[in-house]
Design a protein around this motif. Structure first.
Motif, PDB file in Angstrom:
ATOM      1  N   ASP A  99       0.829  -1.202   0.000  1.00  0.00           N
ATOM      2  CA  ASP A  99       0.000   0.000   0.000  1.00  0.00           C
ATOM      3  C   ASP A  99       0.868   1.260   0.000  1.00  0.00           C
ATOM      4  OD1 ASP A  99       1.005  -0.163   2.531  1.00  0.00           O
ATOM      5  OD2 ASP A  99      -0.908   0.092   3.570  1.00  0.00           O
ATOM      6  N   VAL A 100       2.108   1.143  -0.503  1.00  0.00           N
ATOM      7  CA  VAL A 100       2.986   2.303  -0.603  1.00  0.00           C
ATOM      8  C   VAL A 100       2.296   3.396  -1.427  1.00  0.00           C
ATOM      9  CG1 VAL A 100       4.167   1.378  -2.661  1.00  0.00           C
ATOM     10  CG2 VAL A 100       5.307   3.092  -1.241  1.00  0.00           C
ATOM     11  N   PRO A 101       2.346   4.663  -0.989  1.00  0.00           N
ATOM     12  CA  PRO A 101       1.705   5.736  -1.754  1.00  0.00           C
ATOM     13  C   PRO A 101       2.261   5.841  -3.169  1.00  0.00           C
ATOM     14  CG  PRO A 101       2.247   6.496   0.450  1.00  0.00           C
ATOM     15  CD  PRO A 101       2.896   5.157   0.297  1.00  0.00           C
ATOM     16  N   VAL A 102       1.363   5.979  -4.134  1.00  0.00           N
ATOM     17  CA  VAL A 102       1.752   6.071  -5.549  1.00  0.00           C
ATOM     18  C   VAL A 102       1.129   7.316  -6.169  1.00  0.00           C
ATOM     19  CG1 VAL A 102       1.583   5.005  -7.835  1.00  0.00           C
ATOM     20  CG2 VAL A 102       1.978   3.569  -5.816  1.00  0.00           C
ATOM     21  N   ILE A 103       1.972   8.113  -6.816  1.00  0.00           N
ATOM     22  CA  ILE A 103       1.484   9.227  -7.621  1.00  0.00           C
ATOM     23  C   ILE A 103       1.758   8.898  -9.077  1.00  0.00           C
ATOM     24  CG2 ILE A 103       1.764  11.663  -8.211  1.00  0.00           C
ATOM     25  CD1 ILE A 103       2.515  12.241  -5.350  1.00  0.00           C
ATOM     26  N   ILE A 104       0.711   8.830  -9.871  1.00  0.00           N
ATOM     27  CA  ILE A 104       0.872   8.612 -11.302  1.00  0.00           C
ATOM     28  C   ILE A 104       1.316   9.926 -11.938  1.00  0.00           C
ATOM     29  CG2 ILE A 104      -0.372   8.203 -13.466  1.00  0.00           C
ATOM     30  CD1 ILE A 104      -2.054   6.141 -11.995  1.00  0.00           C
ATOM     31  N   LEU A 105       2.342   9.838 -12.785  1.00  0.00           N
ATOM     32  CA  LEU A 105       2.850  11.001 -13.517  1.00  0.00           C
ATOM     33  C   LEU A 105       2.922  10.608 -14.981  1.00  0.00           C
ATOM     34  CD1 LEU A 105       4.014  13.857 -13.428  1.00  0.00           C
ATOM     35  CD2 LEU A 105       6.270  12.846 -13.044  1.00  0.00           C
ATOM     36  N   THR A 106       2.034  11.167 -15.793  1.00  0.00           N
ATOM     37  CA  THR A 106       1.882  10.671 -17.158  1.00  0.00           C
ATOM     38  C   THR A 106       1.434  11.773 -18.103  1.00  0.00           C
ATOM     39  OG1 THR A 106       0.672   9.037 -18.507  1.00  0.00           O
ATOM     40  CG2 THR A 106      -0.510  10.027 -16.657  1.00  0.00           C
ATOM     41  N   ALA A 107       1.579  11.503 -19.384  1.00  0.00           N
ATOM     42  CA  ALA A 107       1.086  12.437 -20.400  1.00  0.00           C
ATOM     43  C   ALA A 107      -0.403  12.255 -20.657  1.00  0.00           C
ATOM     44  CB  ALA A 107       1.865  12.249 -21.696  1.00  0.00           C
ATOM     45  N   GLY A 159      -6.862   5.362 -13.051  1.00  0.00           N
ATOM     46  CA  GLY A 159      -5.675   5.354 -12.209  1.00  0.00           C
ATOM     47  C   GLY A 159      -6.013   5.438 -10.738  1.00  0.00           C
ATOM     48  N   LEU A 160      -6.937   6.314 -10.396  1.00  0.00           N
ATOM     49  CA  LEU A 160      -7.324   6.471  -8.997  1.00  0.00           C
ATOM     50  C   LEU A 160      -8.077   5.249  -8.486  1.00  0.00           C
ATOM     51  CD1 LEU A 160      -8.384  10.228  -9.073  1.00  0.00           C
ATOM     52  CD2 LEU A 160      -6.283   9.265  -8.111  1.00  0.00           C
ATOM     53  N   ARG A 161      -8.886   4.670  -9.344  1.00  0.00           N
ATOM     54  CA  ARG A 161      -9.652   3.485  -8.922  1.00  0.00           C
ATOM     55  C   ARG A 161      -8.761   2.268  -8.755  1.00  0.00           C
ATOM     56  NH1 ARG A 161     -15.274   4.067 -12.469  1.00  0.00           N
ATOM     57  NH2 ARG A 161     -16.310   5.494 -11.005  1.00  0.00           N
ATOM     58  N   VAL A 162      -7.723   2.151  -9.556  1.00  0.00           N
ATOM     59  CA  VAL A 162      -6.810   1.015  -9.441  1.00  0.00           C
ATOM     60  C   VAL A 162      -5.988   1.101  -8.159  1.00  0.00           C
ATOM     61  CG1 VAL A 162      -4.738  -0.034 -10.465  1.00  0.00           C
ATOM     62  CG2 VAL A 162      -6.697   0.477 -11.905  1.00  0.00           C
ATOM     63  N   GLY A 163      -5.773   2.336  -7.650  1.00  0.00           N
ATOM     64  CA  GLY A 163      -5.075   2.438  -6.382  1.00  0.00           C
ATOM     65  C   GLY A 163      -4.078   3.567  -6.250  1.00  0.00           C
ATOM     66  N   ALA A 164      -4.041   4.487  -7.236  1.00  0.00           N
ATOM     67  CA  ALA A 164      -3.137   5.626  -7.109  1.00  0.00           C
ATOM     68  C   ALA A 164      -3.636   6.580  -6.028  1.00  0.00           C
ATOM     69  CB  ALA A 164      -3.036   6.367  -8.445  1.00  0.00           C
ATOM     70  N   ASP A 165      -2.710   7.222  -5.336  1.00  0.00           N
ATOM     71  CA  ASP A 165      -3.065   8.206  -4.319  1.00  0.00           C
ATOM     72  C   ASP A 165      -3.244   9.600  -4.923  1.00  0.00           C
ATOM     73  OD1 ASP A 165      -2.500   6.853  -1.397  1.00  0.00           O
ATOM     74  OD2 ASP A 165      -1.223   6.018  -2.953  1.00  0.00           O
ATOM     75  N   ASP A 166      -2.616   9.826  -6.074  1.00  0.00           N
ATOM     76  CA  ASP A 166      -2.719  11.117  -6.743  1.00  0.00           C
ATOM     77  C   ASP A 166      -2.380  10.916  -8.215  1.00  0.00           C
ATOM     78  OD1 ASP A 166      -3.075  13.841  -7.119  1.00  0.00           O
ATOM     79  OD2 ASP A 166      -1.804  14.414  -5.418  1.00  0.00           O
ATOM     80  N   TYR A 167      -2.669  11.932  -9.027  1.00  0.00           N
ATOM     81  CA  TYR A 167      -2.493  11.804 -10.481  1.00  0.00           C
ATOM     82  C   TYR A 167      -2.070  13.164 -11.021  1.00  0.00           C
ATOM     83  CZ  TYR A 167      -3.680  10.025 -15.209  1.00  0.00           C
ATOM     84  OH  TYR A 167      -3.646   9.590 -16.515  1.00  0.00           O
ATOM     85  N   LEU A 168      -0.898  13.219 -11.655  1.00  0.00           N
ATOM     86  CA  LEU A 168      -0.396  14.456 -12.239  1.00  0.00           C
ATOM     87  C   LEU A 168      -0.084  14.251 -13.711  1.00  0.00           C
ATOM     88  CD1 LEU A 168       2.077  15.720  -9.482  1.00  0.00           C
ATOM     89  CD2 LEU A 168      -0.111  16.734 -10.113  1.00  0.00           C
ATOM     90  N   VAL A 169      -0.311  15.307 -14.475  1.00  0.00           N
ATOM     91  CA  VAL A 169      -0.071  15.248 -15.913  1.00  0.00           C
ATOM     92  C   VAL A 169       1.255  15.933 -16.228  1.00  0.00           C
ATOM     93  CG1 VAL A 169      -0.938  15.960 -18.184  1.00  0.00           C
ATOM     94  CG2 VAL A 169      -2.534  15.194 -16.408  1.00  0.00           C
ATOM     95  N   LYS A 170       2.036  15.336 -17.123  1.00  0.00           N
ATOM     96  CA  LYS A 170       3.312  15.911 -17.560  1.00  0.00           C
ATOM     97  C   LYS A 170       3.064  17.130 -18.453  1.00  0.00           C
ATOM     98  CE  LYS A 170       5.827  11.505 -17.686  1.00  0.00           C
ATOM     99  NZ  LYS A 170       6.472  10.539 -18.589  1.00  0.00           N
TER     100      LYS A 170
END
Length: 226
Positions: free
Chosen positions: A76-84, A94-105
Motif C-alpha cells: 500500500d505504498v503511496p503512488v502518484i501517477i505522472l503521465t502524459a 488510475g485512482l480506482r486502481v489504487g493511485a493516491d494522486d495523479y499528475l499530468v506531464k
C-alpha cells in the motif's frame, strides 16, 4: 514556509531519460532520496524500502496501470501517477486502481514535491492497529514474543512457519493472497517460490493440528479463523 520536511525515499519509475533524470535531480535538490527505475517489473521486484512511488503509465514492459494493480496486491505504498495521459477516463482508472494522486506531464516541480510530501505524511500519521496477541479457540499466538501454544502446549515452529502464521493471524478473518504472503515473508511476490509457500503451509497446519483454522481460498490465498 515553516515546518520540518520529512525525508522521503522515492522510486521514480520512468523510462524517458530526460524526464527521469530531471525528477531525480529535483527531488535530490530538496533533500529527498530518489531511485530511478525504467521498467515496471523493477518496481514490482524492488518496491520495499520506499516511502512513495512516482509512476509513469507508458512503460516499455507493461502498462503502468497493470503494474499498479499488481503492486496493490502486495503493497500500500503511496503512488502518484505522472503521465502524459490527461483524459478523464485515464485519471479515473488510475485512482480506482489504487493511485493516491495523479499528475499530468510536464509537472510543476514544487507542486509535485508538495504532493509527494502530503501523501507520505498522511501515510505516516495512520495508526498501526496490528495486534500483539491473537487467540482462536485453544490456539494462542504471541506475535511479539513469537510464541504459539495449542491447548496450553508450546508448538515449535520454524522461523518461516511463524512468519507465515503471523502474517495470517495478525489479520483475523481477512483473506490474504498468496502473492502478499510471498512478498511479506520471502521479499518477492514475483519469483517462482509458490511451492516453498505450500511446503511451509503444510508444515504449519500439521504442527497446529487444528483443521479449518487456516482456510484455503481457492485461486487466491488463505484466511485465519473459523
Amino acid at each position: 514556509m515553516g515546518g520540518k520536511r520529512n525525508f522521503v525515499r522515492v522510486a521514480v519509475v520512468e523510462d524517458d531519460d530526460g524526464v527521469g533524470d530531471a525528477l531525480v535531480d529535483a527531488l535530490t535538490a530538496r533533500s529527498h532520496n530518489a531511485t530511478r527505475m525504467q521498467r515496471g517489473e523493477d518496481l514490482l521486484l524492488h518496491h520495499k524500502g520506499f516511502d512513495a512511488v512516482l509512476l509513469d503509465l507508458g512503460l516499455p514492459d507493461a502498462d503502468g496501470l497493470v503494474i499498479l494493480r499488481n503492486l496493490r496486491t502486495v503493497s500500500d505504498v503511496p503512488v502518484i501517477i505522472l503521465t502524459a495521459r490527461d483524459d478523464e477516463r485515464s485519471v479515473v482508472r488510475g485512482l480506482r486502481v489504487g493511485a493516491d494522486d495523479y499528475l499530468v506531464k510536464p509537472p510543476r516541480l514544487n507542486e509535485l514535491v508538495a504532493r509527494l510530501e502530503v501523501v507520505t505524511r498522511r501515510r505516516r500519521s495512520e495508526p498501526d492497529h496490528a495486534p500483539d496477541f491473537v487467540a482462536a479457540g485453544d490456539v494462542q499466538v504471541d506475535l511479539t514474543a513469537r510464541v504459539v501454544t495449542v491447548a496450553g502446549e508450546d508448538v515449535g515452529l520454524t522461523s518461516k512457519e511463524f512468519d507465515l502464521l503471523a502474517a495470517l493471524a495478525s489479520r483475523p478473518g481477512e483473506a490474504v493472497s498468496r502473492q502478499q504472503l510471498m512478498d511479506e515473508i520471502w521479499g518477492d511476490a514475483y519469483v517462482a517460490i509458490s511451492r516453498t509457500l505450500d511446503v511451509h503451509m503444510n508444515g504449519l497446519r500439521s504442527k497446529l493440528n487444528r483443521p479449518g483454522l487456516i482456510a484455503t481460498i481457492r485461486g487466491y490465498g488463505y484466511r485465519w479463523g473459523h
